[in-house]
Design a protein around this motif. Sequence first.
Motif, PDB file in Angstrom:
ATOM      1  N   PRO A  16       0.887  -1.314  -0.043  1.00  8.39           N
ATOM      2  CA  PRO A  16      -0.107   0.098  -0.041  1.00  8.39           C
ATOM      3  C   PRO A  16       0.870   1.165  -0.177  1.00  8.39           C
ATOM      4  N   PRO A  17       0.308   2.263  -0.582  1.00  2.44           N
ATOM      5  CA  PRO A  17      -0.954   2.390  -1.110  1.00  2.44           C
ATOM      6  C   PRO A  17      -1.164   2.173  -2.490  1.00  2.44           C
ATOM      7  N   ALA A  18      -0.072   1.644  -3.246  1.00  2.48           N
ATOM      8  CA  ALA A  18       0.214   1.108  -4.410  1.00  2.48           C
ATOM      9  C   ALA A  18      -1.474   0.295  -4.793  1.00  2.48           C
ATOM     10  N   PRO A  19      -1.963   0.615  -5.918  1.00  4.23           N
ATOM     11  CA  PRO A  19      -3.299  -0.334  -6.375  1.00  4.23           C
ATOM     12  C   PRO A  19      -2.833  -1.781  -6.932  1.00  4.23           C
ATOM     13  N   PRO A  20      -3.816  -2.659  -7.016  1.00  2.00           N
ATOM     14  CA  PRO A  20      -3.466  -3.943  -7.379  1.00  2.00           C
ATOM     15  C   PRO A  20      -2.970  -3.765  -8.978  1.00  2.00           C
ATOM     16  N   GLU A  68     -15.568 -11.284   1.297  1.00  5.21           N
ATOM     17  CA  GLU A  68     -14.331 -10.149   0.981  1.00  5.21           C
ATOM     18  C   GLU A  68     -13.362 -10.182   2.207  1.00  5.21           C
ATOM     19  N   THR A  69     -12.225 -10.089   1.981  1.00 11.42           N
ATOM     20  CA  THR A  69     -10.998  -9.986   3.005  1.00 11.42           C
ATOM     21  C   THR A  69     -10.207  -8.918   2.729  1.00 11.42           C
ATOM     22  N   ARG A  70     -10.138  -8.240   3.811  1.00  9.94           N
ATOM     23  CA  ARG A  70      -9.586  -6.695   3.766  1.00  9.94           C
ATOM     24  C   ARG A  70      -8.745  -6.508   5.011  1.00  9.94           C
ATOM     25  N   GLU A  71      -7.668  -5.722   4.959  1.00 12.06           N
ATOM     26  CA  GLU A  71      -6.865  -5.102   6.145  1.00 12.06           C
ATOM     27  C   GLU A  71      -7.889  -3.784   6.774  1.00 12.06           C
ATOM     28  N   TRP A  72      -8.149  -3.644   8.019  1.00  8.79           N
ATOM     29  CA  TRP A  72      -8.774  -2.556   8.297  1.00  8.79           C
ATOM     30  C   TRP A  72      -8.061  -2.166   9.660  1.00  8.79           C
ATOM     31  N   SER A  73      -8.244  -0.946  10.297  1.00 13.95           N
ATOM     32  CA  SER A  73      -7.761  -0.680  11.894  1.00 13.95           C
ATOM     33  C   SER A  73      -8.964  -0.690  12.459  1.00 13.95           C
ATOM     34  N   TYR A  74      -8.716  -1.365  13.780  1.00 16.04           N
ATOM     35  CA  TYR A  74      -9.844  -1.113  14.662  1.00 16.04           C
ATOM     36  C   TYR A  74      -9.398   0.029  15.871  1.00 16.04           C
ATOM     37  N   TRP A 102      -4.585  -3.262  14.036  1.00 19.64           N
ATOM     38  CA  TRP A 102      -4.595  -3.758  12.574  1.00 19.64           C
ATOM     39  C   TRP A 102      -5.245  -5.191  12.527  1.00 19.64           C
ATOM     40  N   VAL A 103      -6.246  -5.148  11.845  1.00 24.42           N
ATOM     41  CA  VAL A 103      -6.974  -6.421  11.911  1.00 24.42           C
ATOM     42  C   VAL A 103      -7.092  -7.026  10.187  1.00 24.42           C
ATOM     43  N   SER A 104      -7.129  -8.289  10.024  1.00 22.40           N
ATOM     44  CA  SER A 104      -7.748  -8.938   8.803  1.00 22.40           C
ATOM     45  C   SER A 104      -9.015  -9.455   8.820  1.00 22.40           C
ATOM     46  N   LEU A 105      -9.841  -8.611   8.151  1.00 26.07           N
ATOM     47  CA  LEU A 105     -11.387  -8.659   8.383  1.00 26.07           C
ATOM     48  C   LEU A 105     -11.980  -9.486   7.144  1.00 26.07           C
ATOM     49  N   SER A 106     -12.588 -10.433   7.318  1.00 22.92           N
ATOM     50  CA  SER A 106     -13.087 -11.201   6.225  1.00 22.92           C
ATOM     51  C   SER A 106     -14.802 -11.156   6.556  1.00 22.92           C
ATOM     52  N   VAL A 107     -15.463 -10.448   5.781  1.00 22.83           N
ATOM     53  CA  VAL A 107     -16.973 -10.480   5.682  1.00 22.83           C
ATOM     54  C   VAL A 107     -17.563 -11.194   4.787  1.00 22.83           C
ATOM     55  N   SER A 108     -18.415 -12.303   5.235  1.00 17.36           N
ATOM     56  CA  SER A 108     -19.389 -13.080   4.514  1.00 17.36           C
ATOM     57  C   SER A 108     -20.937 -12.825   4.296  1.00 17.36           C
ATOM     58  N   HIS A 109     -21.267 -12.978   3.275  1.00 13.37           N
ATOM     59  CA  HIS A 109     -22.904 -12.879   3.205  1.00 13.37           C
ATOM     60  C   HIS A 109     -23.449 -13.953   3.748  1.00 13.37           C
ATOM     61  N   ALA A 122       0.841  -7.410  15.382  1.00 15.03           N
ATOM     62  CA  ALA A 122       2.144  -7.888  15.485  1.00 15.03           C
ATOM     63  C   ALA A 122       2.826  -8.124  14.257  1.00 15.03           C
ATOM     64  N   GLN A 123       2.090  -8.605  13.162  1.00 11.52           N
ATOM     65  CA  GLN A 123       2.547  -8.781  11.851  1.00 11.52           C
ATOM     66  C   GLN A 123       2.895  -7.588  11.207  1.00 11.52           C
ATOM     67  N   ARG A 124       2.100  -6.572  11.298  1.00  9.29           N
ATOM     68  CA  ARG A 124       2.320  -5.263  10.914  1.00  9.29           C
ATOM     69  C   ARG A 124       3.758  -4.580  11.305  1.00  9.29           C
ATOM     70  N   ALA A 125       3.652  -4.876  12.697  1.00 13.42           N
ATOM     71  CA  ALA A 125       4.945  -4.074  13.463  1.00 13.42           C
ATOM     72  C   ALA A 125       6.187  -5.019  12.985  1.00 13.42           C
ATOM     73  N   ALA A 126       5.983  -6.257  12.569  1.00 11.70           N
ATOM     74  CA  ALA A 126       7.111  -6.977  12.032  1.00 11.70           C
ATOM     75  C   ALA A 126       7.792  -6.588  10.497  1.00 11.70           C
ATOM     76  N   GLU A 127       6.557  -6.376  10.059  1.00 11.01           N
ATOM     77  CA  GLU A 127       6.807  -6.005   8.512  1.00 11.01           C
ATOM     78  C   GLU A 127       7.330  -4.680   8.297  1.00 11.01           C
ATOM     79  N   THR A 128       6.838  -3.769   9.292  1.00 15.53           N
ATOM     80  CA  THR A 128       7.647  -2.692   9.531  1.00 15.53           C
ATOM     81  C   THR A 128       9.233  -2.576   9.657  1.00 15.53           C
ATOM     82  N   GLN A 129       9.396  -3.447  10.896  1.00 13.45           N
ATOM     83  CA  GLN A 129      10.589  -3.746  11.147  1.00 13.45           C
ATOM     84  C   GLN A 129      11.650  -4.147  10.202  1.00 13.45           C
ATOM     85  N   LEU A 130      10.792  -5.023   9.184  1.00 13.33           N
ATOM     86  CA  LEU A 130      11.749  -5.960   8.278  1.00 13.33           C
ATOM     87  C   LEU A 130      11.986  -4.703   7.093  1.00 13.33           C
ATOM     88  N   ARG A 131      10.860  -3.826   6.886  1.00 16.49           N
ATOM     89  CA  ARG A 131      11.395  -2.886   5.908  1.00 16.49           C
ATOM     90  C   ARG A 131      12.329  -1.887   6.466  1.00 16.49           C
TER      91      ARG A 131
END
Length: 881
Positions: A181-185, A546-552, A561-568, A588-597
């Motif tokens: 992010p924020p690059a589009p697919p 749909e699965t998407r990352e959101w902030s709670y 930061w959560v990975s939210l899967s919404v089902s109908h 924790a995964q986001r923090a690890a990715e930031t540290q890795l970057r």
Amino acid sequence: MAEALPHRLFRGWIALGTGYWPVALSLVLSLLVCATLARLDARQAAEQERQRVAGQLDLLRSRLELAARNTFAPSQSLEAMIQLDGAISEARFALLTEKALKLYPQVRSIAIAPDDVVRLVYPLPGNERALGLDYRSVPAQWRQVQQARESQSAVLVGPVQLVQGGQGLILRNPIFLRDPPPAPPRYWGMVSVVADLDRFMADAGLGAHPELHLLLTESKGGKEAGRLIWGQSALLKQPPQELVQQRVEVPGGHWLLAAQPADGWLDQPFRWDSPEVLTALAAGTVLSLLLALLVWQSRVLQQRNGTLAREIQEGQLMRAQLEESQARFRSMAALASDWVWEQDEQLCFTYISRIAEEATEVQSSSVLGHHRWDSPALLPGTDWEAHKAVLARREPFRDFEYAQRTPDGGVRHVSISGVPIFDAEGRFKGYRGTGRNITPAKEAEAALRRSQLELSTARDRLQAVLDAAQEVAIIATDMAGHILLFNRGAEHMLGYAEAELLGRSPACLHDPGEVQQRAAELSRLRGTTVEGFETFVLLARELGSETREWSYLRKDGRRLWVSLSVSHVRARDGQAIGYLGVARDISAQRAAETQLRQLNAELESRVQQRTLELREALRNLKEAQDGLLRSEKLAGLGSMVAGVAHELNTPLGNCLTTASTLQERTDEIRQEFGSGQMRRSSLEAYLLEAGQACDIMLRGLGTATELVSHFKQLSVDQTSMQRRSYALDAVVGDVISLLRARWKTTPWLLESELDVADTLEGYPGPLGQVLGNLLLNALLHAFEGREQGRVKISARSLGASDYLLVVEDDGIGMSEEVRRRAFDPFFTTKMGRGGTGLGLNIVYNLVSTVLGGSISLHSEPGQGSRFEIRLPKVAPIVTMV
């Protein structure tokens, strides 16, 4: 007198018709009741038939949706693999598609088109023309590809006429790679799955159906039929009310499944043969006959007593009316489901209607003259004393219930109601009332209680399962977005109690700015305004989930930061009932990715600084490249240089020693010649030594020249990736010569046996690097803890276009875990002891890309390792960047 006779006859006929009007009215009413029942039965039969067809169609729809998901599942697997790796090799593609075609024979072919040009097709036989096909050159297919790219979702097309014969369905699934992010697919290419239409329908159970005529069309929205896909086209001409329709959700599209009974719908306005109609007709006939009999008796009595006085006539008329009323009462009592009973002043039975015998299976003769509570079949549990007290007070009662044991051992429940009877003087004469068999109602009530208990138990179990999911937050809402379920995992994650959020919108858990940004994105994508709860569920309602990352935002204000899967969520009948969200904490995964970057950035900075230092120190060498793979290549070249230097040290040292000795002897001869004291023997000895010295220097310099030539050719090939014609034994010889120094210091043998005489065309440099890495890998790993061993390089032709190159050893071998991960980057069993984990990964990449071949590894503990490399004799042309 002659005129009076006809007049009396006429008056008699009028009187006769007037007297029998109740019979005529009864007949008319009976016919109306029968017609009404016949009409209702006909409608009920038609509705039952439509429900039966709807039930069969629902089963067919479920099977059709399951068959569609199974048939086009390989497309999702390929999409996930490409999104994970960024590409897909021919070997992996062939392995996956081969398994898919075995599991789903209705799949005809699978094609992958990076940048919309077909590069991989399976199976290849019969589909050769598809390789290299540019979808832009075929307008029909290009429109489908554009539609899939614009919607960023799969598009199902069909039916289409297949080149191999028959009709088929084509699923075109666009592949988008997700950049950080924020690059589009980023659009990568297209995966197309072709399924045989007839096999697909047979697998879904829509073959020849014995009871239904079926029709499958595209859905234009709602239940409006579109283009015909499969089935009997004649049904398209039928009015919509003549068909039972159901919407079918398939990957990439929406279909409409319609059906009609094979024998047509029941078109029967009246059912005169139903039991209810026949019963009503019989009852009406009996009632009319009874009325006719009563009228006839009345008129006979009137004729016989015509001479009596008016008082007697009035009394007889009243009696006739009373008898008629009693007859009606008894007839209706006989037809009713309730029975009538009477008790005297002693509360003993004096009358019980016939229906009581049928309902209770007890003869009236055994009951008359007895109290109700005298029956031996009564079951305990009834408060008879309270009932007797009510009777003693001469009060009316209603719906008093008690139970009896039936002759077959069952239980019968009875409900009675009664009122006291008094004579004209107010004296108590007994009770009169009705009774009813309420056993079916009691059984239905018990069944309902059991069903409610089972439902409550199931809800408790479901709640326990949801509460047990402590690692994820599970939130369920209705269609309007009101929270109905908030499990303990959600309470633990977000800090709210369930009672605080029930009935509220999940939007209260999100960052408003982030929700507004997502709503704007969806509005631009859909061309319409998207806001509120629609922001979370729009894609889930269209795609199923749909699965998407959101902030709670937690209750304490902390952001997650959560990975939210919404089902109908839909009910079993397909009706939408709400939405289900499952959130997983990825902070924790986001923090690890930031540290890795950050670590990567620091590492890149260090590499650049080190590169500048190396460029200054080794300016005669090629600049080190940024990637870790190029560093590994330079490390291999450095090892090669060390080996060559070691090999050159001996011949050059011999030459240097011989040259210095020859110089000393030349100085001695020059001194003797200058002093005039040179002797013939001294000159002959000098010439002999000079010849021997020149021979030694020529041999040493020849060896050095050969080594330098091998090194020069191999280094030029590996650094420049030059494409040329070459002999396999020459490349293998160059590699062995340059690595001989490393092997001389070990007790292990290095052998070669090459049986490929053809001249090869391709890139000998990458081939030499592959052999060098495999030999160094064997030197580092194969013989640990052993005093002897052997490595063998062999090759043989596999035909006119391919050959097989094998590198094998008789060392310690590999475990299954090591063998499975051997080609993974950065995997090594010698980390920190000389291993980088990139050697075999470089080998795999060079073989599968530059050399255009494939490599496989066979190894078991204690059985050595065998690398089999299948290569083309003419390598594909690779564009070097």
